[in-house]
Enzyme design. Structure first.
Site, PDB file in Angstrom:
ATOM      1  N   HIS A  98       7.200 -62.268  28.920  1.00  0.00           N
ATOM      2  CA  HIS A  98       7.422 -60.915  29.440  1.00  0.00           C
ATOM      3  C   HIS A  98       6.078 -60.364  29.896  1.00  0.00           C
ATOM      4  CE1 HIS A  98       5.795 -59.811  25.571  1.00  0.00           C
ATOM      5  NE2 HIS A  98       6.806 -60.404  24.941  1.00  0.00           N
ATOM      6  N   HIS A 108       2.927 -60.970  27.883  1.00  0.00           N
ATOM      7  CA  HIS A 108       2.257 -62.260  28.065  1.00  0.00           C
ATOM      8  C   HIS A 108       1.424 -62.256  29.344  1.00  0.00           C
ATOM      9  CE1 HIS A 108       5.780 -63.555  25.487  1.00  0.00           C
ATOM     10  NE2 HIS A 108       4.772 -64.080  24.828  1.00  0.00           N
ATOM     11  N   GLN A 110       6.610 -72.045  11.921  1.00  0.00           N
ATOM     12  CA  GLN A 110       6.398 -70.636  11.605  1.00  0.00           C
ATOM     13  C   GLN A 110       7.696 -69.853  11.435  1.00  0.00           C
ATOM     14  OE1 GLN A 110       4.144 -70.018  15.451  1.00  0.00           O
ATOM     15  NE2 GLN A 110       5.089 -68.007  15.363  1.00  0.00           N
ATOM     16  N   GLU A 154      -2.643 -57.972  20.513  1.00  0.00           N
ATOM     17  CA  GLU A 154      -2.866 -57.149  19.319  1.00  0.00           C
ATOM     18  C   GLU A 154      -1.570 -56.824  18.594  1.00  0.00           C
ATOM     19  OE1 GLU A 154      -6.973 -54.742  20.355  1.00  0.00           O
ATOM     20  OE2 GLU A 154      -5.091 -53.630  20.281  1.00  0.00           O
ATOM     21  N   LYS A 155      -0.445 -57.010  19.258  1.00  0.00           N
ATOM     22  CA  LYS A 155       0.835 -56.674  18.606  1.00  0.00           C
ATOM     23  C   LYS A 155       0.988 -57.448  17.297  1.00  0.00           C
ATOM     24  CE  LYS A 155       5.735 -56.994  19.016  1.00  0.00           C
ATOM     25  NZ  LYS A 155       5.882 -58.367  18.518  1.00  0.00           N
ATOM     26  N   ASP A 156       0.569 -58.709  17.307  1.00  0.00           N
ATOM     27  CA  ASP A 156       0.619 -59.515  16.080  1.00  0.00           C
ATOM     28  C   ASP A 156      -0.755 -59.421  15.410  1.00  0.00           C
ATOM     29  OD1 ASP A 156       3.334 -60.762  16.316  1.00  0.00           O
ATOM     30  OD2 ASP A 156       2.473 -61.381  18.220  1.00  0.00           O
ATOM     31  N   LEU A 184       6.485 -54.509  23.735  1.00  0.00           N
ATOM     32  CA  LEU A 184       7.243 -55.612  24.325  1.00  0.00           C
ATOM     33  C   LEU A 184       7.258 -56.786  23.350  1.00  0.00           C
ATOM     34  CD1 LEU A 184       6.328 -55.835  28.111  1.00  0.00           C
ATOM     35  CD2 LEU A 184       7.893 -54.324  26.919  1.00  0.00           C
ATOM     36  N   ARG A 204      11.738 -60.769  21.196  1.00  0.00           N
ATOM     37  CA  ARG A 204      12.896 -60.516  20.328  1.00  0.00           C
ATOM     38  C   ARG A 204      13.585 -59.182  20.638  1.00  0.00           C
ATOM     39  NH1 ARG A 204       9.557 -63.455  16.139  1.00  0.00           N
ATOM     40  NH2 ARG A 204      10.814 -65.226  15.472  1.00  0.00           N
TER      41      ARG A 204
HETATM   42  O1  PAF Z   1       2.223 -65.356  18.947  1.00  0.00           O
HETATM   43  C1  PAF Z   1       2.910 -66.371  19.179  1.00  0.00           C
HETATM   44  O2  PAF Z   1       3.651 -66.434  20.158  1.00  0.00           O
HETATM   45  C2  PAF Z   1       2.842 -67.557  18.223  1.00  0.00           C
HETATM   46  O3  PAF Z   1       2.710 -67.128  16.919  1.00  0.00           O
HETATM   47  C3  PAF Z   1       1.725 -68.559  18.607  1.00  0.00           C
HETATM   48  C4  PAF Z   1       0.350 -67.904  18.509  1.00  0.00           C
HETATM   49  C5  PAF Z   1       1.955 -69.079  20.000  1.00  0.00           C
HETATM   50  C6  PAF Z   1       1.727 -69.755  17.638  1.00  0.00           C
HETATM   51  O4  PAF Z   1       2.927 -70.447  17.684  1.00  0.00           O
END
Ligand code: PAF
Length: 289
Positions: free
Chosen positions: A34, A37, A61, A148-150, A188, A191
């Protein structure tokens, strides 16, 4: 734009870029791309001659009851977006290319994964760190770009790079890009498509409540009552469950009960209509409620 799915083809493509003396930036993704990215790709292009994007839905993960099987996969759409964005190389490994039979190694960043999403998704960050380190070793980028969202993911990857003396990329070359938001503030996320139209409308309350929270803390209110109000606002808005709502130091993720102007984030994870939304904001002046 070249797309490769085997280690041999990747090594060749990376060698071709590097033998020409060009620098390379990596944007790791799980696809379902999206505008958020695309902001990462843009930041990557500003920092290196060539941009590689990896697309791998990383099974390590996802927890046993999570959405690995249903996680959106749209390779043609992703490829068109990346081509239009001027990406040079797409690394889209098969599961076997990434995790061959017998794969047995886990990378863990202890401590930083103990709270927040790490607490609610046991093993999640081990899975992230393991795959991100593999991606770094495979692509050997000069720079890597994350959203930064994650925020917890970002701090963990930076710590891993520092602790393991990574050189490509070095910890300093892990670039963070500000969260891209919808008009109502919703961050954004791939999910967000899980939200029904009604829940999508309600989901805007998350960012509103968080902005109000930051404004109150910056105005001098104690953290805990502000978080209580935030939780109540999310319940009123129709959120089903709140995994956490916390204020933490920005780099070490230590809890803060009394904000004294230090670099800090307000971080929230909450469920609405079957979707788990996460977001975080800097605790700093200027975040108008
Ligand atoms: O943020 C993500 O999309 C994932 O956690 C990543 C960094 C690609 C690792 O699989």
């Amino acid at each position: 734009m070249q797309t490769v799915s085997t280690r041999v083809a990747l090594a060749k493509a990376v060698a071709a870029i590097k033998s020409g003396g060009k620098t390379l930036a990596l944007v790791p993704t799980m696809g379902a791309l999206h505008r958020g990215h695309l902001a990462l790709v843009e930041a990557a292009r500003a920092r290196a001659d060539c941009v590689a994007v990896s697309i791998f839905v990383n099974p390590l993960q996802f927890g046993a009851n999570e959405d690995l099987a249903t996680y959106p996969r749209q390779p043609d759409h992703d490829a068109a977006m990346l081509r239009a964005a001027g990406v040079d190389l797409v690394w889209a490994p098969t599961r076997d290319a990434m995790l061959p039979p017998g794969f047995a190694t886990t990378v863990g960043v202890a401590g930083l994964d103990a709270a927040l999403c790490g607490l609610h998704r046991p093993g999640h960050f081990d899975g992230v760190a393991t795959i991100v380190l593999k991606l770094f070793n495979q692509v050997r980028p000069d720079v890597a770009v994350f959203g930064e969202k994650d925020w917890q993911q970002l701090t963990i990857i930076r710590r891993m790079a520092r602790d393991l003396d990574l050189a490509q990329p070095s910890a300093d070359a892990i670039i963070a890009v500000a969260t891209v938001r919808e008009a109502d503030g919703l961050a954004l996320s791939s999910r967000n498509r899980y939200l029904s139209p009604a829940d999508r409308t309600r989901a805007g309350a998350l960012n509103r409540a968080m902005r109000a929270g930051v404004a109150a803390i910056v105005a001098g209110e104690a953290v805990e009552p502000v978080l209580d109000r935030l939780r109540a606002a999310l319940c009123d808005a129709g959120f089903d469950r709140i995994d956490y709502a916390d204020v933490r130091t920005a780099d070490t993720l230590d809890p803060i009960t009394d904000w004294q102007g230090q670099a800090a984030r307000l971080l929230v994870a909450a469920h609405i209509g079957g979707a788990r939304l996460i977001d975080n904001l800097a605790v700093e002046p200027g975040c108008a409620a």
